[in-house]
Design an enzyme around this catalytic site. Structure first.
Site, PDB file in Angstrom:
ATOM      1  N   ASP A  13       0.760  -1.319   0.150  1.00 18.86           N
ATOM      2  CA  ASP A  13      -0.012  -0.082   0.058  1.00 18.86           C
ATOM      3  C   ASP A  13       0.986   1.390   0.149  1.00 18.86           C
ATOM      4  O   ASP A  13       0.417   2.344   0.701  1.00 18.86           O
ATOM      5  CB  ASP A  13      -0.962  -0.046   1.109  1.00 18.86           C
ATOM      6  CG  ASP A  13      -1.878  -1.445   1.289  1.00 18.86           C
ATOM      7  OD1 ASP A  13      -2.123  -1.636   0.160  1.00 18.86           O
ATOM      8  OD2 ASP A  13      -1.971  -1.596   2.545  1.00 18.86           O
ATOM      9  N   LYS A  16       2.149   2.227  -5.098  1.00 13.49           N
ATOM     10  CA  LYS A  16       3.315   2.056  -6.248  1.00 13.49           C
ATOM     11  C   LYS A  16       2.466   2.513  -7.843  1.00 13.49           C
ATOM     12  O   LYS A  16       3.179   2.781  -8.484  1.00 13.49           O
ATOM     13  CB  LYS A  16       3.210   0.309  -6.316  1.00 13.49           C
ATOM     14  CG  LYS A  16       4.187  -0.120  -5.130  1.00 13.49           C
ATOM     15  CD  LYS A  16       4.356  -1.544  -4.963  1.00 13.49           C
ATOM     16  CE  LYS A  16       3.146  -2.167  -4.782  1.00 13.49           C
ATOM     17  NZ  LYS A  16       2.678  -1.991  -2.995  1.00 13.49           N
ATOM     18  N   GLY A  40      -4.196  -3.751  -4.418  1.00 12.30           N
ATOM     19  CA  GLY A  40      -4.964  -2.587  -4.997  1.00 12.30           C
ATOM     20  C   GLY A  40      -4.135  -1.439  -5.195  1.00 12.30           C
ATOM     21  O   GLY A  40      -3.630  -0.992  -4.479  1.00 12.30           O
ATOM     22  N   HIS A  41      -4.103  -1.127  -6.626  1.00  9.85           N
ATOM     23  CA  HIS A  41      -3.400  -0.113  -7.026  1.00  9.85           C
ATOM     24  C   HIS A  41      -4.261   1.070  -7.521  1.00  9.85           C
ATOM     25  O   HIS A  41      -5.053   1.041  -8.293  1.00  9.85           O
ATOM     26  CB  HIS A  41      -2.195  -0.467  -8.072  1.00  9.85           C
ATOM     27  CG  HIS A  41      -1.446  -1.359  -7.610  1.00  9.85           C
ATOM     28  ND1 HIS A  41      -0.502  -2.148  -8.276  1.00  9.85           N
ATOM     29  CD2 HIS A  41      -1.046  -2.014  -6.326  1.00  9.85           C
ATOM     30  CE1 HIS A  41       0.232  -3.082  -7.595  1.00  9.85           C
ATOM     31  NE2 HIS A  41       0.046  -2.815  -6.459  1.00  9.85           N
ATOM     32  N   GLN A 228       2.110  -6.056  -3.848  1.00 12.06           N
ATOM     33  CA  GLN A 228       2.527  -6.431  -2.484  1.00 12.06           C
ATOM     34  C   GLN A 228       3.983  -5.510  -2.106  1.00 12.06           C
ATOM     35  O   GLN A 228       4.412  -4.576  -2.688  1.00 12.06           O
ATOM     36  CB  GLN A 228       2.650  -7.836  -2.231  1.00 12.06           C
ATOM     37  CG  GLN A 228       1.267  -8.591  -2.141  1.00 12.06           C
ATOM     38  CD  GLN A 228       0.707  -8.719  -3.485  1.00 12.06           C
ATOM     39  OE1 GLN A 228       1.194  -9.344  -4.488  1.00 12.06           O
ATOM     40  NE2 GLN A 228      -0.537  -8.438  -3.627  1.00 12.06           N
TER      41      GLN A 228
HETATM   42  P1  IMO Z   1      -0.586  -3.890  -2.854  1.00 16.02           P
HETATM   43  O1  IMO Z   1      -0.224  -4.284  -4.007  1.00 16.02           O
HETATM   44  C1  IMO Z   1      -1.019  -4.529   1.575  1.00 16.02           C
HETATM   45  C2  IMO Z   1      -1.425  -8.653   3.071  1.00 16.02           C
HETATM   46  C3  IMO Z   1      -2.557  -9.074   3.701  1.00 16.02           C
HETATM   47  C4  IMO Z   1      -2.200 -10.154   4.776  1.00 16.02           C
HETATM   48  C5  IMO Z   1      -0.921 -10.944   4.034  1.00 16.02           C
HETATM   49  C6  IMO Z   1      -1.324 -12.108   3.119  1.00 16.02           C
HETATM   50  O2  IMO Z   1      -1.967  -3.013  -2.400  1.00 16.02           O
HETATM   51  O3  IMO Z   1       0.423  -3.139  -2.006  1.00 16.02           O
HETATM   52  P2  IMO Z   1      -2.862 -12.666   1.138  1.00 16.02           P
HETATM   53  O4  IMO Z   1      -4.280 -12.162   0.683  1.00 16.02           O
HETATM   54  O5  IMO Z   1      -1.809 -11.935   0.252  1.00 16.02           O
HETATM   55  O6  IMO Z   1      -2.772 -14.062   1.313  1.00 16.02           O
HETATM   56  O7  IMO Z   1      -2.563 -11.925   2.524  1.00 16.02           O
HETATM   57  O8  IMO Z   1      -0.489  -9.926   2.904  1.00 16.02           O
HETATM   58  N1  IMO Z   1      -1.118  -8.248   1.585  1.00 16.02           N
HETATM   59  C7  IMO Z   1      -1.244  -6.882   1.219  1.00 16.02           C
HETATM   60  N2  IMO Z   1      -1.107  -5.599   2.171  1.00 16.02           N
HETATM   61  N3  IMO Z   1      -1.016  -4.324   0.436  1.00 16.02           N
HETATM   62  C8  IMO Z   1      -1.198  -5.556  -0.554  1.00 16.02           C
HETATM   63  O9  IMO Z   1      -0.814  -5.381  -2.029  1.00 16.02           O
HETATM   64  C9  IMO Z   1      -1.235  -6.794  -0.046  1.00 16.02           C
HETATM   65  N4  IMO Z   1      -1.391  -8.188  -0.460  1.00 16.02           N
HETATM   66  C10 IMO Z   1      -1.330  -8.756   0.453  1.00 16.02           C
HETATM   67  O10 IMO Z   1      -3.226  -7.786   4.220  1.00 16.02           O
HETATM   68  O11 IMO Z   1      -1.611  -9.449   5.873  1.00 16.02           O
HETATM   69 MG    MG Z   2      -3.243  -2.953  -0.819  1.00 16.43          MG
END
Ligand code: IMO
Ligand code: MG
Length: 430
Positions: A13, A16, A40-41, A228
């Site tokens: 988050d 990016k 979520g972008h 992520q």
């Molecule tokens: P972006 O691309 C923030 C976190 C979840 C959880 C852990 C595992 O928007 O930065 P999962 O559903 O992947 O098995 O969850 O990873 N998580 C993220 N946190 N931004 C994300 O993506 C995330 N994708 C997974 O909250 O702690």
């Molecule tokens: Mg996110």
């Protein structure tokens, strides 16, 4: 720079999407290399009426808003067909052309049993639940590693898909009924629901690794879109509170068609403070009024799940680790505007663990959850910075903070963000 990787520096988050969208206009190819609809972008772009348009993307690369850029969903991604087709439909309805989009035939498909198992596994873990996004990510990657996953090329062939689904579902239904004690899933229902999506996806399927490799060989510039973030990497991150893929820079090469020697630049995106969603240690977390204030000012609620994000001061120790393990060339410091108005601003520069002071980030939950941050404190700045476009015009205290982060982490901060829009960006070089 020809080929650039963008990674999340911390726990995700970091915005990016904004940087990817920005860099994309100078690139020929944008590749999303891992994760799925857990990402979520958000991209905010000016529109013809002088206002702004906001796009929330989960699987489609953020380069899609540039009509001449080839957008690639590479092998490492796990793709939920309904979510992907939904995104394409919404983009097309807003006049975005998706003709330059290619999806690897090797991506693994997220199926309804993955989503169900994600929920059931979390429930079964009880207090040790990860707080996943509930998008079936972990179970889909489990199947990939177990070599029973269904890939895109099989998915878009109706006969093959029906065969593979029957084979896999037999075991999944035993798991669902005998271990979890829930109702089995019906293959007919899944087929009826997903065959129209398979139909819609077929034209996009491609041997993307070859396409990207040939593009790079002919001098085209490639941008790798990280989803992520580094501390969520299944190996380098804060295991077990991680996702199931490789969001750190090394992951960019896997399945995309370019080797490590072809990467010229690695930029990590961080906020000027730190956030985390889901469970797991977070040493600089401010689970108090200060954290609430950062959340409100920074609108720190999940793009994918709407969950309030945990907020705290910038964790320099974690950021320095991220710089080391990613081999960063550049740092992008975002959300600087959110820190306006704080009397003082802090950055963790060491941890206290078992009475000792350490500067190297322990990435395992066992040690990390016992670390107490040691902060360096900076004087805050009351001035609004959101309309500033030149680094030298930032308040002196803001500059001091930025330079302290840069010096501590040992990587140049080449770009700063002072708001959500494309133009709310400060370049320090060139
Ligand atoms: P972006 O691309 C923030 C976190 C979840 C959880 C852990 C595992 O928007 O930065 P999962 O559903 O992947 O098995 O969850 O990873 N998580 C993220 N946190 N931004 C994300 O993506 C995330 N994708 C997974 O909250 O702690
Ligand atoms: Mg996110």
């Amino acid at each position: 720079m020809a080929n650039t990787v963008v990674v999340g520096a911390m726990w995700g988050d970091e915005s990016k999407g904004k940087l990817i969208d920005f860099l994309a206009h100078d690139k020929d190819v944008v590749v999303r290399w891992g994760g799925g609809s857990n990402a979520g972008h958000t991209v905010v772009v000016p529109n013809a009426e002088g206002g702004e348009d906001e796009y929330k993307l989960h699987l489609v690369p953020s380069g899609i808003l540039h009509p001449n850029t080839l957008c690639v969903v590479a092998d490492g991604v796990v793709l939920d067909p309904a979510s992907f087709v939904g995104e394409l439909t919404a983009l097309k309805a807003r006049g975005v052309t998706c003709e330059n989009l290619k999806v690897s035939g090797n991506v693994h498909i997220v199926l309804p049993y993955h989503v169900l198992l994600d929920e059931l596994e979390e429930k079964r873990k009880g207090k040790r639940a990860l707080g996943t996004t509930g998008r079936g990510i972990g179970p889909a990657y489990q199947d990939k590693a177990a070599r029973v996953g269904i890939r895109m090329r099989e998915f878009v062939d109706p006969t093959l898909f029906a065969e593979r689904l029957a084979e896999v579902l037999e075991f999944k239904n035993e798991l669902l009924t005998k271990i979890y004690g829930v109702q089995p899933l019906s293959a007919e229902k899944i087929l009826a629901e997903l065959l129209p999506h398979a139909e819609a996806l077929r034209p996009y399927v491609d041997d993307t690794a070859l396409r990207v490799a040939y593009a790079a060989r002919s001098g085209k510039k490639v941008l790798f879109e990280g989803a992520q973030a580094t501390l969520l990497d299944i190996d380098l991150g804060t295991y077990p509170y991680v996702t199931s893929s490789h969001p750190s820079a090394g992951g960019a090469c896997i399945g995309t068609g370019l080797g490590p020697t072809q990467i010229d630049q690695i930029i990590a995106v961080t906020k000027s403070y730190t956030t985390r969603v889901g469970a797991g240690a977070f040493p600089t977390e401010q689970n108090n009024a200060l954290g609430d204030l950062i959340r409100e000012r920074g609108a720190e609620y999940g793009t994918t799940t709407g969950r309030p994000r945990r907020c705290g001061w910038l964790d320099g120790v974690a950021l320095r680790y991220s710089a080391l393990v990613n081999g960063l060339t550049d740092l992008y410091l975002g959300h600087l505007d959110v820190l306006t108005g704080f009397e003082e601003v802090k950055m963790a520069v060491a941890y206290r663990l078992n009475g000792e002071e350490i500067v190297d980030f322990p990435s395992d939950q066992g040690r990390l959850c016992r670390c107490e941050p040691i902060y360096k404190t900076f004087a805050g700045w009351p001035e609004d910075v959101s309309e500033i476009r030149e680094y030298a015009k930032l308040p002196e205290n803001a500059q001091k903070y930025v330079e302290a982060v840069e010096e501590y982490v040992g990587v140049p901060i080449t770009t700063l963000s002072v708001g959500r829009r494309r133009d709310q960006t400060i370049f320090r070089e060139g």
